[in-house]
Design a protein around this motif. Structure first.
Motif, PDB file in Angstrom:
ATOM      1  N   GLN A 265       0.865  -1.181   0.000  1.00  0.00           N
ATOM      2  CA  GLN A 265       0.000   0.000   0.000  1.00  0.00           C
ATOM      3  C   GLN A 265       0.899   1.227   0.000  1.00  0.00           C
ATOM      4  OE1 GLN A 265      -3.393   0.776  -0.110  1.00  0.00           O
ATOM      5  NE2 GLN A 265      -2.731   2.910  -0.083  1.00  0.00           N
ATOM      6  N   ARG A 266       0.880   1.967  -1.123  1.00  0.00           N
ATOM      7  CA  ARG A 266       1.664   3.195  -1.197  1.00  0.00           C
ATOM      8  C   ARG A 266       0.873   4.341  -0.592  1.00  0.00           C
ATOM      9  NH1 ARG A 266       4.750   3.675  -6.915  1.00  0.00           N
ATOM     10  NH2 ARG A 266       5.303   5.626  -5.886  1.00  0.00           N
ATOM     11  N   CYS A 267       1.569   5.173   0.136  1.00  0.00           N
ATOM     12  CA  CYS A 267       0.927   6.280   0.842  1.00  0.00           C
ATOM     13  C   CYS A 267       0.269   7.233  -0.163  1.00  0.00           C
ATOM     14  CB  CYS A 267       1.967   7.024   1.682  1.00  0.00           C
ATOM     15  SG  CYS A 267       1.338   8.488   2.524  1.00  0.00           S
ATOM     16  N   GLN A 268      -1.033   7.439   0.011  1.00  0.00           N
ATOM     17  CA  GLN A 268      -1.756   8.327  -0.892  1.00  0.00           C
ATOM     18  C   GLN A 268      -1.323   9.781  -0.735  1.00  0.00           C
ATOM     19  OE1 GLN A 268      -5.887   7.584  -0.072  1.00  0.00           O
ATOM     20  NE2 GLN A 268      -5.859   5.535  -0.993  1.00  0.00           N
ATOM     21  N   GLU A 269      -0.972  10.171   0.460  1.00  0.00           N
ATOM     22  CA  GLU A 269      -0.551  11.557   0.682  1.00  0.00           C
ATOM     23  C   GLU A 269       0.781  11.839  -0.004  1.00  0.00           C
ATOM     24  OE1 GLU A 269      -0.817  15.447   1.861  1.00  0.00           O
ATOM     25  OE2 GLU A 269      -2.334  13.866   1.817  1.00  0.00           O
ATOM     26  N   HIS A 270       1.711  10.884   0.048  1.00  0.00           N
ATOM     27  CA  HIS A 270       2.970  11.057  -0.674  1.00  0.00           C
ATOM     28  C   HIS A 270       2.734  11.129  -2.179  1.00  0.00           C
ATOM     29  CE1 HIS A 270       5.028   9.973   3.109  1.00  0.00           C
ATOM     30  NE2 HIS A 270       6.110  10.485   2.553  1.00  0.00           N
ATOM     31  N   LYS A 271       1.817  10.300  -2.667  1.00  0.00           N
ATOM     32  CA  LYS A 271       1.499  10.331  -4.089  1.00  0.00           C
ATOM     33  C   LYS A 271       0.925  11.693  -4.487  1.00  0.00           C
ATOM     34  CE  LYS A 271       1.636   7.787  -6.957  1.00  0.00           C
ATOM     35  NZ  LYS A 271       2.649   7.674  -8.058  1.00  0.00           N
ATOM     36  N   ARG A 272       0.025  12.225  -3.671  1.00  0.00           N
ATOM     37  CA  ARG A 272      -0.555  13.540  -3.975  1.00  0.00           C
ATOM     38  C   ARG A 272       0.527  14.612  -4.032  1.00  0.00           C
ATOM     39  NH1 ARG A 272      -1.890  18.082  -1.622  1.00  0.00           N
ATOM     40  NH2 ARG A 272      -0.971  17.367   0.341  1.00  0.00           N
ATOM     41  N   ARG A 273       1.439  14.597  -3.065  1.00  0.00           N
ATOM     42  CA  ARG A 273       2.519  15.594  -3.062  1.00  0.00           C
ATOM     43  C   ARG A 273       3.409  15.457  -4.285  1.00  0.00           C
ATOM     44  NH1 ARG A 273       4.559  14.326   3.030  1.00  0.00           N
ATOM     45  NH2 ARG A 273       2.643  14.849   4.163  1.00  0.00           N
ATOM     46  N   ASN A 274       3.726  14.202  -4.644  1.00  0.00           N
ATOM     47  CA  ASN A 274       4.589  13.990  -5.809  1.00  0.00           C
ATOM     48  C   ASN A 274       3.954  14.541  -7.081  1.00  0.00           C
ATOM     49  OD1 ASN A 274       6.429  12.701  -4.173  1.00  0.00           O
ATOM     50  ND2 ASN A 274       5.750  10.639  -4.702  1.00  0.00           N
ATOM     51  N   VAL A 275       2.628  14.371  -7.200  1.00  0.00           N
ATOM     52  CA  VAL A 275       1.948  14.835  -8.406  1.00  0.00           C
ATOM     53  C   VAL A 275       1.926  16.357  -8.470  1.00  0.00           C
ATOM     54  CG1 VAL A 275      -0.275  14.907  -9.614  1.00  0.00           C
ATOM     55  CG2 VAL A 275       0.572  12.746  -8.668  1.00  0.00           C
ATOM     56  N   ILE A 276       1.524  17.010  -7.381  1.00  0.00           N
ATOM     57  CA  ILE A 276       1.369  18.466  -7.438  1.00  0.00           C
ATOM     58  C   ILE A 276       2.716  19.184  -7.523  1.00  0.00           C
ATOM     59  CG2 ILE A 276      -0.824  18.366  -6.203  1.00  0.00           C
ATOM     60  CD1 ILE A 276       0.563  19.365  -3.726  1.00  0.00           C
ATOM     61  N   GLU A 277       3.808  18.482  -7.171  1.00  0.00           N
ATOM     62  CA  GLU A 277       5.128  19.101  -7.353  1.00  0.00           C
ATOM     63  C   GLU A 277       5.437  19.352  -8.823  1.00  0.00           C
ATOM     64  OE1 GLU A 277       7.945  16.580  -5.471  1.00  0.00           O
ATOM     65  OE2 GLU A 277       7.570  17.359  -3.443  1.00  0.00           O
ATOM     66  N   HIS A 278       4.761  18.639  -9.717  1.00  0.00           N
ATOM     67  CA  HIS A 278       4.967  18.812 -11.162  1.00  0.00           C
ATOM     68  C   HIS A 278       4.015  19.844 -11.755  1.00  0.00           C
ATOM     69  CE1 HIS A 278       6.802  14.836 -10.453  1.00  0.00           C
ATOM     70  NE2 HIS A 278       7.547  15.103 -11.527  1.00  0.00           N
ATOM     71  N   LEU A 279       3.200  20.478 -10.909  1.00  0.00           N
ATOM     72  CA  LEU A 279       2.163  21.378 -11.412  1.00  0.00           C
ATOM     73  C   LEU A 279       2.421  22.811 -10.969  1.00  0.00           C
ATOM     74  CD1 LEU A 279      -0.960  19.181 -10.550  1.00  0.00           C
ATOM     75  CD2 LEU A 279      -0.016  19.588 -12.839  1.00  0.00           C
ATOM     76  N   PRO A 280       1.914  23.790 -11.734  1.00  0.00           N
ATOM     77  CA  PRO A 280       1.985  25.187 -11.267  1.00  0.00           C
ATOM     78  C   PRO A 280       1.100  25.365 -10.035  1.00  0.00           C
ATOM     79  CG  PRO A 280       0.635  25.019 -13.240  1.00  0.00           C
ATOM     80  CD  PRO A 280       1.285  23.685 -13.062  1.00  0.00           C
ATOM     81  N   GLU A 281       1.420  26.376  -9.246  1.00  0.00           N
ATOM     82  CA  GLU A 281       0.745  26.550  -7.959  1.00  0.00           C
ATOM     83  C   GLU A 281      -0.759  26.709  -8.087  1.00  0.00           C
ATOM     84  OE1 GLU A 281       1.192  29.320  -3.928  1.00  0.00           O
ATOM     85  OE2 GLU A 281       2.581  29.555  -5.623  1.00  0.00           O
ATOM     86  N   GLU A 282      -1.239  27.311  -9.185  1.00  0.00           N
ATOM     87  CA  GLU A 282      -2.682  27.539  -9.299  1.00  0.00           C
ATOM     88  C   GLU A 282      -3.465  26.244  -9.483  1.00  0.00           C
ATOM     89  OE1 GLU A 282      -0.766  28.485 -13.363  1.00  0.00           O
ATOM     90  OE2 GLU A 282      -0.399  28.878 -11.234  1.00  0.00           O
ATOM     91  N   LEU A 283      -2.789  25.141  -9.803  1.00  0.00           N
ATOM     92  CA  LEU A 283      -3.481  23.858  -9.965  1.00  0.00           C
ATOM     93  C   LEU A 283      -3.341  22.948  -8.747  1.00  0.00           C
ATOM     94  CD1 LEU A 283      -2.633  22.912 -13.671  1.00  0.00           C
ATOM     95  CD2 LEU A 283      -4.752  23.872 -12.767  1.00  0.00           C
ATOM     96  N   HIS A 284      -2.543  23.349  -7.773  1.00  0.00           N
ATOM     97  CA  HIS A 284      -2.310  22.492  -6.615  1.00  0.00           C
ATOM     98  C   HIS A 284      -3.610  22.118  -5.905  1.00  0.00           C
ATOM     99  CE1 HIS A 284       2.221  23.598  -6.006  1.00  0.00           C
ATOM    100  NE2 HIS A 284       1.958  23.098  -7.206  1.00  0.00           N
TER     101      HIS A 284
END
Length: 423
Positions: A265-284
Motif C-alpha cells: 500500500q503506497r501512501c496516498q498523501e505522498h502520491k498527492r505531493r509527488n503529483v502536485i510538485e509537477h504542477l503550477p501553484e494555481e493547480l495544486h
C-alpha cells in the motif's frame, strides 16, 4: 433585655491590613529546608540500616564472639542515590574472617542507579541538554554536593543507557507477534538515514520492530533490515500488508524478500505531493482535491478510472504530473481493493502512524547539534523510541483488523497455484 451594668457591644468594621513580606523567598526557603531535612533524614536512616547489617554480620560492637564470621573494618567514602541525586556518604565496612569484604544489603540497595538513570532519561526527554542537567536538580543542603552531574558524567551515563536500549531493540524476539501490517519509513539525520519498521498486530497494537542505519534508503539497506526481522522471528510466509511512502528501493526489497505474501500500500498523501510538485501553484488545490475525492470512494475500480482520467487531462500540458500519477497507481488502492473501509482504511492509506513516530524522534533529538557517527544516531533513536513507546495507542480502526486479516488471507490464497491449493 438589655443589661444595665454592661456597656453595649459595638460592631467594629473589618479592617484590612497589608503586610509586605518576601513570600516567594520564604516559601522557597521552606522548600529547600524541607528538601534538606529529607536528605539528612534519609542519610541517617540509611546509616542506621547499614549499621544493622554490619551487626548482623559481625555481632554487637565490643562483645567478644569466637564464632563470628566477620569483623568490623572501619568505614570508607561511598556514594548512594537519594532524592534522585548521587551524594557521598560514610559507609561502614565488614570483612569476612575467611574471605574478603562483605556487602551490606542496605548499601547495595541504596547504591542502585535506577532512580538516577530514570531522572537522567526523563530530563533528556524533556529537552534538557547535558550541559544544563545539573541546573535542573534540587539544591542540596550544605555541605552536601551532588556527584556525577557534570556534562561529561551525564553524557557517559546517557551513552551507557542508550546503548542498552539499542541492544534491546535490535535483539528482541519477534516470534510471538502476529503482524498483519508493517510500515517502513526513513528519518534523515544530516547525511544519514535511519530506517524504522513499525508492526501492527491483530489487536491494533503498535510494535517497533527494528532499526537500520545507512547513507540512503537503498535496496541493500532495506533488505538488511528485513533479513534481520526474519532472523528474529518475523513470519516470512504470513500474508501481510506493507505500507510505505512509495520509495522504489523499499518496494523492491520487500517484494524480493517476501514475494507474493507481501501486498504493498503506497501512501496516498505522498502520491498527492509527488503529483502536485509537477504542477503550477494555481493547480495544486484543484488537482489535490480531485485526487482526495477519488480516494474517498470505496470502489477501487471506480477510483482507478477516475485517476486515469485525471492523468489523461494532465497529459498534454503537464506530462510530468500525469506520469507521476500513473506510476504505481494501483498500489495506492490496495486497501480499497481488499474491501477495507471506515477508520481503518483512513489510517492505512497513508504512512501517518509511522511518520508521527518519526516526529517524536525528531522532537526528542532536537538538541543534538552534531551527529558524529551512525552508532550515535542509532543510540539516540533507540532512546527516543523507548520514551515514545509508553504513549503508543491502538491503531485507529483496530476493531476492523479481523476483516483485513481475512481479506489478506483470501487475496493470497487466490494467487497460489492450483497444486498448492489442492495440497
Amino acid at each position: 433585655m438589655k443589661s444595665r451594668t454592661k456597656p453595649a457591644l459595638r460592631v467594629v468594621p473589618a479592617a484590612q491590613v497589608q503586610l509586605t513580606l518576601p513570600i516567594q523567598g520564604v516559601l522557597q526557603d521552606v522548600k529547600h529546608a524541607f528538601y534538606g531535612l529529607c536528605i539528612n533524614a534519609g542519610k541517617q536512616v540509611l546509616a542506621a540500616m547499614m549499621e544493622a547489617d554490619r551487626i548482623a554480620l559481625c555481632g554487637p560492637k565490643g562483645v567478644p564472639d569466637a564464632d563470628r564470621r566477620a569483623v568490623r573494618g572501619g568505614s570508607t567514602r561511598s556514594a548512594v542515590v537519594l532524592g534522585g541525586q548521587r551524594i557521598g556518604i560514610k559507609r561502614p565496612r565488614a570483612r569476612g574472617v575467611d574471605a574478603g569484604e562483605l556487602e551490606l544489603p542496605s548499601f547495595a540497595w541504596a547504591a542502585g542507579t535506577d532512580p538516577l538513570d530514570t531522572a537522567t532519561m526523563a530530563a533528556i526527554a524533556a529537552g534538557v541538554s547535558m550541559r544544563r542537567y545539573a541546573s535542573t536538580l534540587e539544591e542540596l543542603p550544605p555541605p552536601e554536593q551532588a556527584l556525577s552531574v557534570s556534562k561529561s558524567a551525564t553524557s557517559r551515563r546517557f551513552v551507557a543507557l542508550s546503548e542498552e536500549q539499542l541492544l534491546q531493540w535490535l535483539s528482541r524476539s519477534l516470534g510471538k507477534l502476529d503482524l498483519p501490517v508493517v510500515m517502513v519509513d526513513g528519518i534523515h539525520f544530516r547525511d544519514r538515514v535511519i530506517l524504522l519498521a513499525l508492526g501492527i498486530d491483530a489487536q491494533g497494537n503498535k510494535h517497533v520492530l527494528g532499526l537500520r542505519e545507512g547513507s540512503t534508503e537503498s535496496t541493500r539497506v532495506v533488505r538488511s533490515l528485513l533479513s534481520d526481522l526474519i532472523e528474529r522471528g518475523l513470519d516470512a510466509d504470513r500474508a501481510r500488508l506493507w505500507v510505505i511512502d512509495g520509495g522504489k528501493a523499499l518496494r523492491k526489497a520487500i517484494v524480493e524478500t517476501f514475494g507474493a505474501t507481501a501486498l504493498i500500500q503506497r501512501c496516498q498523501e505522498h502520491k498527492r505531493r509527488n503529483v502536485i510538485e509537477h504542477l503550477p501553484e494555481e493547480l495544486h488545490a484543484s488537482v489535490g482535491r480531485a485526487m482526495r475525492d477519488a480516494w474517498d470512494s470505496a470502489n477501487a475500480e471506480l477510483v482507478k478510472k477516475q485517476l486515469q482520467r485525471l492523468a489523461t487531462s494532465l497529459q498534454s500540458k503537464h506530462p510530468g504530473a500525469a506520469a507521476s500519477l500513473r506510476e504505481g497507481l494501483e498500489e495506492t488502492l490496495t486497501v480499497q481493493a481488499l474491501g477495507i473501509t471506515g477508520a481503518l482504511y483512513r489510517t492505512l492509506r497513508t504512512t501517518n502512524p509511522i511518520e508521527n513516530l518519526n516526529g517524536s524522534i525528531a522532537h526528542y533529538t532536537r538538541n543534538v547539534k552534531r551527529w558524529r557517527d551512525g552508532q550515535m544516531t542509532l543510540r539516540w533513536v533507540a532512546s527516543a523510541l523507548s520514551d515514545a513507546k509508553d504513549r503508543f495507542r491502538k491503531l485507529r480502526g483496530h476493531r476492523d483488523m479481523k476483516h483485513l486479516i481475512a481479506a489478506l488471507d483470501k487475496r493470497i490464497a487466490a494467487t497460489q497455484p492450483a497444486e498448492l491449493k489442492a495440497a
